[in-house]
Design a protein around this motif. Structure first.
Motif, PDB file in Angstrom:
ATOM      1  N   LEU A 192       0.818  -1.206   0.000  1.00  0.00           N
ATOM      2  CA  LEU A 192       0.000   0.000   0.000  1.00  0.00           C
ATOM      3  C   LEU A 192       0.858   1.266   0.000  1.00  0.00           C
ATOM      4  CD1 LEU A 192      -2.837  -1.113   2.438  1.00  0.00           C
ATOM      5  CD2 LEU A 192      -2.952  -0.882  -0.045  1.00  0.00           C
ATOM      6  N   ASP A 193       1.984   1.236   0.746  1.00  0.00           N
ATOM      7  CA  ASP A 193       2.898   2.391   0.746  1.00  0.00           C
ATOM      8  C   ASP A 193       3.455   2.633  -0.648  1.00  0.00           C
ATOM      9  OD1 ASP A 193       2.491   2.812   3.418  1.00  0.00           O
ATOM     10  OD2 ASP A 193       4.351   1.812   4.069  1.00  0.00           O
ATOM     11  N   GLY A 194       3.831   1.550  -1.314  1.00  0.00           N
ATOM     12  CA  GLY A 194       4.351   1.666  -2.680  1.00  0.00           C
ATOM     13  C   GLY A 194       3.315   2.251  -3.627  1.00  0.00           C
ATOM     14  N   ARG A 248       3.608   5.888  -5.648  1.00  0.00           N
ATOM     15  CA  ARG A 248       3.426   5.925  -7.097  1.00  0.00           C
ATOM     16  C   ARG A 248       2.320   6.919  -7.471  1.00  0.00           C
ATOM     17  NH1 ARG A 248       6.657   5.434 -10.643  1.00  0.00           N
ATOM     18  NH2 ARG A 248       5.796   5.019 -12.661  1.00  0.00           N
ATOM     19  N   SER A 249       1.261   6.913  -6.680  1.00  0.00           N
ATOM     20  CA  SER A 249       0.139   7.820  -6.909  1.00  0.00           C
ATOM     21  C   SER A 249       0.580   9.280  -6.785  1.00  0.00           C
ATOM     22  CB  SER A 249      -0.971   7.513  -5.911  1.00  0.00           C
ATOM     23  OG  SER A 249      -1.986   8.461  -6.006  1.00  0.00           O
ATOM     24  N   LYS A 250       1.394   9.567  -5.759  1.00  0.00           N
ATOM     25  CA  LYS A 250       1.882  10.949  -5.552  1.00  0.00           C
ATOM     26  C   LYS A 250       2.761  11.400  -6.720  1.00  0.00           C
ATOM     27  CE  LYS A 250       1.678  10.918  -0.545  1.00  0.00           C
ATOM     28  NZ  LYS A 250       2.430  10.732   0.694  1.00  0.00           N
ATOM     29  N   ARG A 265       3.063  14.888 -11.567  1.00  0.00           N
ATOM     30  CA  ARG A 265       3.246  15.046 -13.012  1.00  0.00           C
ATOM     31  C   ARG A 265       2.081  15.828 -13.620  1.00  0.00           C
ATOM     32  NH1 ARG A 265       4.423   8.997 -14.556  1.00  0.00           N
ATOM     33  NH2 ARG A 265       6.484   8.767 -13.664  1.00  0.00           N
ATOM     34  N   SER A 266       0.873  15.479 -13.214  1.00  0.00           N
ATOM     35  CA  SER A 266      -0.292  16.138 -13.815  1.00  0.00           C
ATOM     36  C   SER A 266      -0.341  17.610 -13.423  1.00  0.00           C
ATOM     37  CB  SER A 266      -1.578  15.422 -13.403  1.00  0.00           C
ATOM     38  OG  SER A 266      -1.777  15.553 -12.010  1.00  0.00           O
ATOM     39  N   ARG A 267       0.094  17.955 -12.239  1.00  0.00           N
ATOM     40  CA  ARG A 267       0.125  19.356 -11.808  1.00  0.00           C
ATOM     41  C   ARG A 267       1.141  20.144 -12.615  1.00  0.00           C
ATOM     42  NH1 ARG A 267       0.158  17.695  -5.803  1.00  0.00           N
ATOM     43  NH2 ARG A 267      -2.047  17.297  -5.489  1.00  0.00           N
TER      44      ARG A 267
END
Length: 140
Positions: A120-122, A126-128, A133-135
């Motif tokens: 879950l940490d991984g 990855r989500s962050k 990138r999108s920002r």
């Protein structure tokens, strides 16, 4: 007689050997001699095999096993027929010995709490990264 184990001995009558010309190096000699060996053993109808061993052999997805349940081994590693014949028989014994041992049953286990947390940490990291990138793209 071909001895596989203490309890399993295959009589010569159950083994069918065919000799054919081998490909590969050997010059003109290779075109004249039939040094390759094709050894056939009928797994399906062999009275020498116990039922559990037969079942395990037939269940294998082995390309050497025909639809009729005949195991076909080709030996052409050596230049002379006798060594190829010996090689084919050794390989047959090896296959049969492999089927003697019943595979261990797999015991289903659950992942540990720590391994779930690591996963879950991984995913969060990855989500962050992807959010950042999108920002950065929207500001350009």
């Amino acid at each position: 007689m071909l001895s596989v184990s203490r309890s399993i001995v295959l009589p010569e009558s159950e083994l069918v050997e065919r000799f054919l010309r081998a490909d590969g190096p050997g010059g003109q000699h290779v075109n004249r001699t039939e040094s390759a060996v094709e050894l056939r053993f009928d797994v399906m109808h062999s009275p020498s095999l116990p039922d559990d061993v037969r079942t395990r052999l037939l269940a294998r997805s082995d390309r050497r096993l025909t639809d009729d349940g005949v195991l076909v081994i080709q030996a052409r590693r050596f230049r002379d027929q006798s060594r190829n014949r010996e090689d084919a028989r050794e390989r047959l014994v090896e296959i049969l010995r492999g089927a003697l041992v019943a595979p261990k049953k797999r015991i289903a286990t659950k992942p540990t709490r720590a391994s779930k947390m690591r996963r879950l940490d991984g995913k969060q990291q990855r989500s962050k990264i992807k959010q950042n990138r999108s920002r950065s793209w929207s500001h350009e």
